[in-house]
Every structure is written in structure tokens, then in C-alpha cells.
Write a protein that holds these residues in place. Structure first.
Motif, mmCIF file in Angstrom:
data_model
loop_
_atom_site.group_PDB
_atom_site.id
_atom_site.type_symbol
_atom_site.label_atom_id
_atom_site.label_comp_id
_atom_site.label_asym_id
_atom_site.label_seq_id
_atom_site.Cartn_x
_atom_site.Cartn_y
_atom_site.Cartn_z
ATOM 1 N N ALA A 13 -15.398 3.777 43.392
ATOM 2 C CA ALA A 13 -13.936 3.766 43.435
ATOM 3 C C ALA A 13 -13.372 2.863 42.349
ATOM 4 N N LYS A 14 -13.991 1.694 42.154
ATOM 5 C CA LYS A 14 -13.540 0.771 41.112
ATOM 6 C C LYS A 14 -13.718 1.386 39.729
ATOM 7 N N SER A 28 -4.970 6.376 30.997
ATOM 8 C CA SER A 28 -3.519 6.241 30.925
ATOM 9 C C SER A 28 -3.110 5.378 29.736
ATOM 10 N N LYS A 82 -9.361 5.757 35.093
ATOM 11 C CA LYS A 82 -8.001 6.296 35.141
ATOM 12 C C LYS A 82 -7.038 5.405 34.367
ATOM 13 N N ALA A 83 -7.180 4.082 34.566
ATOM 14 C CA ALA A 83 -6.304 3.141 33.863
ATOM 15 C C ALA A 83 -6.538 3.208 32.353
ATOM 16 N N ALA A 101 -13.804 4.578 38.997
ATOM 17 C CA ALA A 101 -12.829 5.661 38.835
ATOM 18 C C ALA A 101 -11.452 5.108 38.501
ATOM 19 N N SER A 102 -11.076 4.013 39.165
ATOM 20 C CA SER A 102 -9.780 3.387 38.899
ATOM 21 C C SER A 102 -9.712 2.858 37.473
ATOM 22 N N GLU A 103 -10.803 2.242 37.020
ATOM 23 C CA GLU A 103 -10.833 1.707 35.658
ATOM 24 C C GLU A 103 -10.768 2.834 34.632
#
Length: 229
Positions: free
Chosen positions: A78-79, A89, A85-86, A81-83
Motif C-alpha cells: 500500500a505504501k 502525479s 501514485k504521488a 502504491a501510494s508513493e
């Protein structure tokens, strides 16, 4: 004769006691064997029970360890994937800025190479043909040193941007006022009444146009090419 029978009786009694002793000894030996076998059986059963408990405990420990690893792996995924995505972006934002800067540089270069934009339409006779904020804008434009031939371009530009409404505000970008300054507080460099005074907004807008596009027609031509000025 009596003595003979007496001796025989004593011997018979002795033999009987010996046989009884032997029988008792055998019985006692067998009983000890049974007791020993029972004790050994209990020890074996206890050992088996302890082993079963140990196996169950190990299985429980392994299950807990697997659950912990799975939870840690999920958190790490999850971490990550978040990184990702960030980062994606941020990359898109940087790419957009690079494209916008490139377009602005190309437009500015083309404008310099082609010379000042000249308005070829109908030129007003005076600023008296207008009213309200448009009349103020025309007069201030002349005061800024632009010719009256530039006002049709300025008129079209700010009609498109704000409709000459000094209260106009872009809800998505936050741009404000007649020239759609972003942010609107930039116009405070002219006067503190930038939120309510059309003249303050127009003066700032004319200064911005001169510094970036030389003339109102230059700003209008850029707006037609790329959609903003």
C-alpha cells in the motif's frame, strides 16, 4: 513311630511354606511388573500429550508469524502504491509546467520575430463611445501610451477574460478581476482597493500586458493562439 510321623509332618509343613513362599514371590514379581508397565505407559502417554501440545503451539506460532508477514507485506504494498501514485502525479504536474513554459517561450519568440501585432479592424473615434469600466479602460490605456487603435484588442481580450466585471472570479483557478490576475492580490502593487476599484485593476492589467506582450493586440493575439494570456 510317633516321632517318625512328627518328623514327616514338620517336613511337609516346611515344604508347604516353601511352596507358598515361592508362589507369593512370583505373584509379587508379577504385580511389580504390571505396576512398572503401567507407569511406563503413563510416561509414554504424557510424552505423547506434551509432544502434541508442542506441535499445536508451533503451528499457532507459525500461523501468527504468517499473518504478521502478510500484514507487513500488505502495508508495504500500500505504501509503495501510494508513493508511485504521488510520484506519477508530481511527474504529470512537472510535465505540464514544462509544456506550458515551452509554449509560452515559443509564442514569445514568434511574437518577437513577427514584430508588434497591428489591429486591422475598425478603430473607435474616442473613448466616449464606451461606458463604465470599458470607458475607464480606454482612457487609462491612452494614458499608458498606447494608441486608440489598441483598444479593440483590449476590449476583446477582457470581454473574454471577465466581461469587464471587476468582481469576476474564476472558481477553479482563483483568478480575479477585469484582467483576471492570478492571484488577485498581485494587483495590490497598484493600490489596496484592488478588489473593488476597476481603475486599479485596469492599471495593473495594462502594466502586465506591456511587460509581457508589448501591446494589447499582442496579448490578444497570444490569447487567440493558446487560449490564455
Amino acid at each position: 513311630m510317633k516321632r517318625l510321623w512328627s518328623r514327616l509332618g514338620v517336613r511337609a509343613a516346611s515344604v508347604g511354606l516353601l511352596v507358598s513362599g515361592l508362589a507369593g514371590g512370583v505373584y509379587l514379581g508379577q504385580d511389580r511388573d504390571v505396576q512398572q508397565q503401567g507407569a511406563e505407559a503413563q510416561l509414554v502417554a504424557q510424552a505423547n500429550l506434551d509432544e502434541i501440545r508442542l506441535l499445536k503451539q508451533r503451528q499457532a506460532d507459525h500461523a501468527a508469524a504468517r499473518a504478521h508477514r502478510a500484514q507487513a507485506e500488505q502495508a508495504a504494498a500500500a505504501k509503495a502504491a501510494s508513493e508511485v501514485k504521488a510520484a506519477a502525479s508530481k511527474a504529470r504536474t512537472l510535465e505540464k509546467k514544462v509544456i506550458e513554459a515551452k509554449e509560452a517561450a515559443e509564442a514569445e519568440k514568434a511574437e518577437k520575430e513577427s514584430g508588434p501585432v497591428v489591429f486591422t479592424g475598425e478603430i473607435p473615434a474616442s473613448c466616449n463611445e464606451y461606458s463604465g469600466s470599458r470607458e475607464i479602460g480606454c482612457a487609462l490605456m491612452l494614458d499608458a501610451g498606447f494608441g486608440l487603435d489598441q483598444f479593440p484588442c483590449l476590449d476583446k481580450l477582457w470581454k473574454k477574460e471577465s466581461g469587464w466585471n471587476y468582481k469576476a472570479e474564476n472558481s477553479s483557478s482563483g483568478a480575479y478581476g477585469i484582467p483576471q490576475a492570478l492571484p488577485g492580490s498581485k494587483m495590490g502593487s497598484v493600490a489596496d482597493d484592488w478588489k473593488t476599484n476597476p481603475a486599479t485593476q485596469i492599471k495593473w492589467g495594462l502594466g502586465y500586458i506591456e511587460g509581457r506582450y508589448d501591446t494589447p493586440c499582442g496579448a490578444w493575439g497570444h490569447s487567440q493562439d493558446v487560449g490564455w494570456y
